[in-house]
Write a protein that holds these residues in place. Structure first.
Motif, PDB file in Angstrom:
ATOM      1  N   PHE A 222       0.938  -1.409   0.027  1.00  0.00           N
ATOM      2  CA  PHE A 222       0.051  -0.082  -0.044  1.00  0.00           C
ATOM      3  C   PHE A 222       0.858   1.211   0.074  1.00  0.00           C
ATOM      4  O   PHE A 222       0.550   2.272  -0.510  1.00  0.00           O
ATOM      5  CB  PHE A 222      -1.020   0.015   1.140  1.00  0.00           C
ATOM      6  N   ASN A 223       2.007   1.219   0.667  1.00  0.00           N
ATOM      7  CA  ASN A 223       2.924   2.345   0.661  1.00  0.00           C
ATOM      8  C   ASN A 223       3.337   2.567  -0.942  1.00  0.00           C
ATOM      9  O   ASN A 223       3.627   3.901  -1.329  1.00  0.00           O
ATOM     10  CB  ASN A 223       4.242   2.101   1.373  1.00  0.00           C
ATOM     11  N   GLU A 224       3.622   1.512  -1.534  1.00  0.00           N
ATOM     12  CA  GLU A 224       4.109   1.781  -3.032  1.00  0.00           C
ATOM     13  C   GLU A 224       3.017   2.151  -3.735  1.00  0.00           C
ATOM     14  O   GLU A 224       3.126   2.987  -4.746  1.00  0.00           O
ATOM     15  CB  GLU A 224       4.532   0.273  -3.435  1.00  0.00           C
ATOM     16  N   ALA A 225       1.797   1.533  -3.493  1.00  0.00           N
ATOM     17  CA  ALA A 225       0.616   1.915  -4.323  1.00  0.00           C
ATOM     18  C   ALA A 225       0.375   3.740  -4.032  1.00  0.00           C
ATOM     19  O   ALA A 225      -0.207   4.134  -5.064  1.00  0.00           O
ATOM     20  CB  ALA A 225      -0.575   1.294  -3.893  1.00  0.00           C
ATOM     21  N   PHE A 425      -5.856   9.409  -1.447  1.00  0.00           N
ATOM     22  CA  PHE A 425      -5.136  10.253  -2.438  1.00  0.00           C
ATOM     23  C   PHE A 425      -5.348   9.758  -3.840  1.00  0.00           C
ATOM     24  O   PHE A 425      -5.251  10.641  -4.509  1.00  0.00           O
ATOM     25  CB  PHE A 425      -3.520  10.228  -2.084  1.00  0.00           C
ATOM     26  N   ALA A 426      -5.421   8.466  -4.255  1.00  0.00           N
ATOM     27  CA  ALA A 426      -5.764   7.888  -5.476  1.00  0.00           C
ATOM     28  C   ALA A 426      -7.030   8.530  -6.035  1.00  0.00           C
ATOM     29  O   ALA A 426      -7.157   8.897  -7.340  1.00  0.00           O
ATOM     30  CB  ALA A 426      -5.805   6.434  -5.579  1.00  0.00           C
ATOM     31  N   GLY A 436      -9.441  20.115  -7.773  1.00  0.00           N
ATOM     32  CA  GLY A 436      -8.279  19.462  -7.039  1.00  0.00           C
ATOM     33  C   GLY A 436      -8.624  18.285  -6.678  1.00  0.00           C
ATOM     34  O   GLY A 436      -7.647  17.346  -6.000  1.00  0.00           O
ATOM     35  N   GLY A 437      -9.790  17.470  -6.544  1.00  0.00           N
ATOM     36  CA  GLY A 437     -10.073  16.179  -6.275  1.00  0.00           C
ATOM     37  C   GLY A 437     -10.124  16.090  -4.732  1.00  0.00           C
ATOM     38  O   GLY A 437     -10.658  14.864  -4.243  1.00  0.00           O
ATOM     39  N   TYR A 438     -10.174  17.206  -4.043  1.00  0.00           N
ATOM     40  CA  TYR A 438     -10.251  17.237  -2.734  1.00  0.00           C
ATOM     41  C   TYR A 438     -11.696  16.492  -2.062  1.00  0.00           C
ATOM     42  O   TYR A 438     -11.659  15.821  -1.178  1.00  0.00           O
ATOM     43  CB  TYR A 438     -10.093  18.268  -2.060  1.00  0.00           C
ATOM     44  N   ALA A 439     -12.592  16.888  -2.419  1.00  0.00           N
ATOM     45  CA  ALA A 439     -14.102  16.661  -2.225  1.00  0.00           C
ATOM     46  C   ALA A 439     -14.394  15.374  -2.475  1.00  0.00           C
ATOM     47  O   ALA A 439     -14.804  14.490  -1.534  1.00  0.00           O
ATOM     48  CB  ALA A 439     -15.148  17.385  -2.894  1.00  0.00           C
ATOM     49  N   ALA A 440     -13.932  14.748  -3.747  1.00  0.00           N
ATOM     50  CA  ALA A 440     -13.867  13.178  -3.905  1.00  0.00           C
ATOM     51  C   ALA A 440     -13.097  12.567  -2.886  1.00  0.00           C
ATOM     52  O   ALA A 440     -13.710  11.279  -2.428  1.00  0.00           O
ATOM     53  CB  ALA A 440     -13.473  13.174  -5.538  1.00  0.00           C
ATOM     54  N   GLY A 441     -11.989  12.721  -2.754  1.00  0.00           N
ATOM     55  CA  GLY A 441     -11.359  11.908  -1.751  1.00  0.00           C
ATOM     56  C   GLY A 441     -11.941  11.977  -0.429  1.00  0.00           C
ATOM     57  O   GLY A 441     -11.985  10.713   0.293  1.00  0.00           O
ATOM     58  N   MET A 442     -12.817  13.146   0.020  1.00  0.00           N
ATOM     59  CA  MET A 442     -13.389  13.185   1.395  1.00  0.00           C
ATOM     60  C   MET A 442     -14.575  12.108   1.069  1.00  0.00           C
ATOM     61  O   MET A 442     -14.877  11.639   2.075  1.00  0.00           O
ATOM     62  CB  MET A 442     -13.452  14.509   1.582  1.00  0.00           C
ATOM     63  N   TRP A 443     -15.192  12.480   0.207  1.00  0.00           N
ATOM     64  CA  TRP A 443     -16.507  11.579   0.010  1.00  0.00           C
ATOM     65  C   TRP A 443     -16.350  10.060   0.171  1.00  0.00           C
ATOM     66  O   TRP A 443     -17.022   9.218   0.534  1.00  0.00           O
ATOM     67  CB  TRP A 443     -17.299  11.947  -1.082  1.00  0.00           C
ATOM     68  N   ALA A 444     -15.220   9.735  -0.327  1.00  0.00           N
ATOM     69  CA  ALA A 444     -14.727   8.277  -0.432  1.00  0.00           C
ATOM     70  C   ALA A 444     -14.349   7.916   0.931  1.00  0.00           C
ATOM     71  O   ALA A 444     -14.664   6.738   1.301  1.00  0.00           O
ATOM     72  CB  ALA A 444     -13.210   8.200  -1.370  1.00  0.00           C
ATOM     73  N   GLY A 445     -13.910   8.854   1.757  1.00  0.00           N
ATOM     74  CA  GLY A 445     -13.900   8.381   3.070  1.00  0.00           C
ATOM     75  C   GLY A 445     -15.023   8.346   3.821  1.00  0.00           C
ATOM     76  O   GLY A 445     -15.029   7.521   4.717  1.00  0.00           O
ATOM     77  N   VAL A 446     -16.122   9.234   3.429  1.00  0.00           N
ATOM     78  CA  VAL A 446     -17.350   9.200   4.075  1.00  0.00           C
ATOM     79  C   VAL A 446     -17.890   7.496   3.987  1.00  0.00           C
ATOM     80  O   VAL A 446     -18.457   7.161   4.724  1.00  0.00           O
ATOM     81  CB  VAL A 446     -18.338  10.119   3.731  1.00  0.00           C
TER      82      VAL A 446
END
Length: 481
Positions: A222-225, A425-426, A436-446
């Motif tokens: 996962f670190n490499e990914a 981050f992906a 910037g994709g920030y909201a998409a990353g956060m919604w993935a977190g949700v």
């Protein structure tokens, strides 16, 4: 006629030296984990190294911490928990000294690997606390105090690290770490009573090896990914296959050995897999957001507030850590009154709301908006969910094997942190053309946090399990009533 009585509270004469010793030990670990963060650029200059090389030394520490967490708590069950804690502090101090004298990155890497021995400090401290504080409400409060430090010492550790690096060089940070390790090694014999499991068979080193290989491979995968476009995806696939194979080998070994690290009976129980899944998903859903996406957004002049690197921690990371530190004892008190599981679930729900609210930071230039979100999620996750996940690892453990679940839970925390940066981050990168994709990353977190909440419903209530230390303490107190 016997009556059910709550176990007596530990005396102040017992609790004060115990808590001092345990908190110093946790401080020592936490400094090793977080104090270097603001000094990484200084280390690059003083060691004439690249950012990637310095980053690898950090990866070495956290990977080693995860691997040692898998088996040192169980080893403490067998040979003495105080003995193992003291040994961890001594070895970690040696690692600090090696790093302080490091003439190059290779020696620094070695020092950080050695420092990783401190990885299971918090689980072991909580097990020790469990032995000396039988009263459930008192234990829950003290657990909240000890565990809250694990989220960062109110951000002071990072600020102190930056000040030391700027004025005395990065090596001074390692000397401060070494000093705390020494203080802990001296304090532990005075405040902590030695304890072991009721039965102390030989350690299952045969089972440790494939488990360590498995978790280590998955962490590296996962670190490499997480490097995304620069990642070696063939290496990621190979490491993932090795990780899965390690789990299979471990399970088959545990079915055959006389005294397994974890019996297959425990592995199949909900207290094991439901808790580990909840921990893994909760960490995956929130860690990279609060330690990556939100600070990055705060510094983004196009999509965020455009804060400088020098002030961003004051508005995001420091209030997040400080909120968790302050609310931890309150969460412990609530757990003693209402139960660990319900406080965990409230914490996860609030974390979901906080991360969803963080999506509205995109396009906002208000520093106070970042401050508000950081405090809210700090209370919800660092001050509630994180502490309850740690606590459940202790109170759900069977009395005859108190080290296995906290150790594997620590591995789930570390694995979740690695997966979080890789996945969130992906997603943010994939949707980079949308602010910037920030909201998409956060919604993935949700979404991931919602899955964590569903998994939490499967965690059994500690009071419903009859083989735990709490159940044993209660039974003994009832007989003596």
């Amino acid at each position: 006629m016997t009556t059910t009585a709550e176990p007596r509270r530990a005396s102040t004469a017992t609790v004060v030296p115990l808590m001092i010793a345990l908190l110093v030990a946790v401080f020592a670990f936490q400094l090793n984990a977080s104090m270097l963060a603001p000094a990484l650029a200084t280390m690059e200059v003083e060691l004439n190294a690249t950012a990637a090389q310095i980053g690898m030394t950090q990866t070495a520490f956290f990977t080693a911490a995860a691997l040692f967490s898998l088996f040192l708590p169980r080893w403490g069950d067998l040979i003495g928990r105080r003995k193992v804690l003291i040994g961890m502090m001594v070895v970690t101090g040696i690692g600090c000294i090696v790093a302080a004298f490091a003439p190059n990155v290779a020696v620094l890497f070695l020092g950080r690997l050695i420092q990783g021995v401190a990885g299971p400090t918090v689980p072991l401290c909580l097990i020790v606390l469990r032995q000396q504080v039988p009263n459930e409400k008192q234990y829950a409060l003290l657990l909240g105090i000890v565990t809250s430090v694990n989220g960062g010492i109110g951000g002071v550790d990072a600020l102190a690290g930056g000040w030391l690096a700027e004025n005395f060089g990065f090596r001074s940070i390692f000397w401060v770490m070494a000093a705390f390790c020494l203080i802990a090694a001296v304090a532990l014999p005075f405040g902590v009573k030695e304890s072991t499991a009721d039965q102390t068979p030989k350690m299952d080193w045969l089972g440790v090896l494939p488990l360590a290989v498995s978790i280590g491979s998955l962490l590296m995968a996962f670190n490499e990914a997480g490097k995304l476009g620069d990642a070696n995806w063939v290496l990621v696939a190979v490491l993932f296959i090795v990780g899965v194979a390690g789990v299979v080998v471990f399970y088959n070994i545990e079915k055959r050995v006389k005294n397994p690290l974890v019996s297959t009976e425990y592995l199949g129980q909900r207290r094991t897999w439901a808790l580990l899944l909840t921990t893994l998903l909760t960490m995956t859903g929130v860690f990279a957001i609060m330690n990556g996406l939100v600070p990055n957004l705060a510094q983004d002049a196009t999509h965020g507030a455009g804060m400088s690197a020098g002030v961003v921690s004051w508005w995001t990371l420091t209030p997040y850590a400080l909120a968790g530190l302050v609310f931890g004892p309150i969460a412990g008190t609530l757990a003693g009154k209402f139960g660990y599981k319900i406080v965990l679930q409230i914490g996860i729900v609030l974390t979901i709301l906080g991360v969803a609210g963080a999506t509205f930071l995109v396009g906002s230039t208000s520093q106070f908006a970042y401050l508000g979100i950081s405090i809210f999620v700090g209370v919800a996750y660092a001050g509630m969910a994180n502490i309850m996940l740690n606590g459940l690892g202790i109170v759900l453990s069977p009395a005859d094997n108190q080290g296995y679940l906290p150790g594997m839970n620590a591995g789930a925390f570390n694995l979740g942190a690695g997966i979080s940066f890789a996945i969130l981050f992906a997603v943010a990168t994939a949707f980079g053309d949308q602010n910037g994709g920030y909201a998409a990353g956060m919604w993935a977190g949700v979404i991931i946090l919602a899955l964590a909440f569903l998994c939490s419903l499967l965690i059994p209530r500690p009071e419903s399990i009859t083989d735990t230390v709490a159940a044993r303490n209660l039974a003994e107190e009832s007989l003596n009533a």
